[in-house]
Design an enzyme around this catalytic site. Structure first.
Site, PDB file in Angstrom:
ATOM      1  N   LYS A 220       0.820  -1.215   0.000  1.00 21.44           N
ATOM      2  CA  LYS A 220       0.000   0.000   0.000  1.00 21.44           C
ATOM      3  C   LYS A 220       0.855   1.266   0.000  1.00 21.44           C
ATOM      4  CE  LYS A 220      -4.294  -2.112   1.231  1.00 21.44           C
ATOM      5  NZ  LYS A 220      -5.304  -2.486   2.218  1.00 21.44           N
ATOM      6  N   ARG A 262      -3.262 -10.280   4.820  1.00 20.25           N
ATOM      7  CA  ARG A 262      -3.639 -10.351   3.398  1.00 20.25           C
ATOM      8  C   ARG A 262      -2.491  -9.778   2.578  1.00 20.25           C
ATOM      9  NH1 ARG A 262      -5.854  -7.037  -0.366  1.00 20.25           N
ATOM     10  NH2 ARG A 262      -7.381  -7.933  -1.790  1.00 20.25           N
TER      11      ARG A 262
HETATM   12  N1  PMM Z   1      -7.294  -4.138   0.614  1.00 17.96           N
HETATM   13  C1  PMM Z   1      -7.607  -4.141  -0.694  1.00 17.96           C
HETATM   14  C2  PMM Z   1      -8.677  -4.920  -1.190  1.00 17.96           C
HETATM   15  N2  PMM Z   1      -9.392  -5.704  -0.357  1.00 17.96           N
HETATM   16  N3  PMM Z   1      -9.805  -6.528   1.814  1.00 17.96           N
HETATM   17  C3  PMM Z   1      -9.522  -6.562   3.125  1.00 17.96           C
HETATM   18  N4  PMM Z   1     -10.223  -7.343   3.972  1.00 17.96           N
HETATM   19  N5  PMM Z   1      -8.504  -5.798   3.644  1.00 17.96           N
HETATM   20  C4  PMM Z   1      -7.737  -4.984   2.876  1.00 17.96           C
HETATM   21  O1  PMM Z   1      -6.842  -4.305   3.414  1.00 17.96           O
HETATM   22  C5  PMM Z   1      -8.025  -4.925   1.475  1.00 17.96           C
HETATM   23  C6  PMM Z   1      -9.086  -5.737   0.969  1.00 17.96           C
HETATM   24  C7  PMM Z   1      -6.824  -3.285  -1.641  1.00 17.96           C
HETATM   25  O2  PMM Z   1      -5.649  -3.917  -2.028  1.00 17.96           O
HETATM   26  P1  PMM Z   1      -5.494  -4.701  -3.449  1.00 17.96           P
HETATM   27  O3  PMM Z   1      -6.003  -3.785  -4.530  1.00 17.96           O
HETATM   28  O4  PMM Z   1      -4.035  -4.982  -3.553  1.00 17.96           O
HETATM   29  O5  PMM Z   1      -6.303  -5.964  -3.374  1.00 17.96           O
END
Ligand code: PMM
Length: 284
Positions: A220, A262
């Site tokens: 991020k 994650r």
């Molecule tokens: N971050 C993203 C997308 N989905 N879901 C949860 N539970 N927690 C997060 O921090 C989260 C998420 C954005 O990141 P990406 O675009 O790399 O998936």
């Protein structure tokens, strides 16, 4: 019925990210077709992923919502392929009840909802009816506008109160206690300082919410801002060059009680979790 205890009760779990979006901030457009996305998911399992999180709608700051049919087309065969072949629970990263429902039909057993049921409240009933797991995540507003000057009086208290309220809504909709998890939503309507305050206060958040905490810091923007200048480079590293900073935040989070992390880059996180688990046992 899905029970988080089966996945992260004995030791923290690594959730590997499989984004099938043309525009995610760090890995958009990575997969030309569903087969490539499934192959990537299987690689993540081989690297140690305990859960695979499939997403068909980018939630990066400024992103526009995706049409439901488009999102369904992106995720359905990927979820089906991974649910059949991966041997680990598959979660669907969506805010839409219809997408969650189709993903569950295709074999997903967790609904990862970055809106915590605010965008499409029926997602809670869909999850409850299926006995699926649920992740309620905090976001300030919506992706299109969340990063324009986010403000809090007390970010930890406000995120905690939001999660408590949304978990109650999930319970009222019939989702079982053991199926619930919460996520402070790192980067979702937060400055770097807000993100750091939340990460510094994970123990407090965990005692407020009373369910397993999921933490997603992977690649991020705030990590890029924080390591700017390290090694004499004045530019923020690109998302794919933030994996070392990500790993540090994973170690921090697990050490402070996160039960699910994650990540995009699974192998180092899985190794870190194994090491921390072994050290916990010796220290106990
Ligand atoms: N971050 C993203 C997308 N989905 N879901 C949860 N539970 N927690 C997060 O921090 C989260 C998420 C954005 O990141 P990406 O675009 O790399 O998936």
């Amino acid at each position: 019925m899905f029970d988080w205890d089966d996945v992260c009760g004995a030791r923290p779990a690594v959730m590997g990210i499989v984004n099938v979006t043309p525009d995610s901030f760090s890995d958009g457009g990575q997969f030309p077709d569903a087969g490539a996305a499934v192959a990537h998911g299987l690689e993540l399992v081989a690297a140690g992923a305990d859960i695979l999180d499939v997403g068909g709608e980018s939630t990066r700051p400024g992103a526009d919502p995706v049409d439901e049919r488009e999102e369904l087309e992106r995720i359905e065969s990927v979820v089906r392929g991974l649910a059949t072949e991966a041997g680990v629970p598959v979660s669907i990263d969506t805010t839409k009840a219809a997408v969650a429902s189709a993903a569950i039909d295709a074999g997903a057993s967790i609904v990862n909802d970055v809106s915590a049921g605010r965008f499409d409240p029926a997602i809670l009933e869909v999850t409850a009816a299926a006995g699926a797991g649920y992740v309620a995540m905090h976001m300030l507003g919506e992706p299109r506008t969340m990063q324009s000057d986010p403000r809090y009086d007390d970010v930890v208290a406000e995120v905690g109160a939001f999660l408590v309220a949304r978990l109650d809504a999930a319970r009222e909709a019939g989702i079982q206690e053991g199926s619930l998890a919460a996520d402070p939503g790192i980067g979702f309507g937060k400055t770097a300082a807000h993100n750091l305050t939340l990460l510094a206060s994970l123990a407090e958040l965990i005692s407020l919410v009373g369910v397993p905490l999921v933490v997603g810091t992977s690649r991020k923007r705030f990590l890029g801002e924080l390591v700017r200048g390290v090694g004499g480079n004045d530019d923020d590293p690109a998302p794919v060059d933030r994996d070392d900073a990500t790993l540090a935040s994973v170690v921090w989070s697990v050490d402070r009680g996160a039960r699910v992390v994650r990540v995009h880059d699974v192998a180092p996180a899985a190794q870190a979790v194994a090491l921390l688990d072994a050290m916990e046992r010796v220290a106990a």
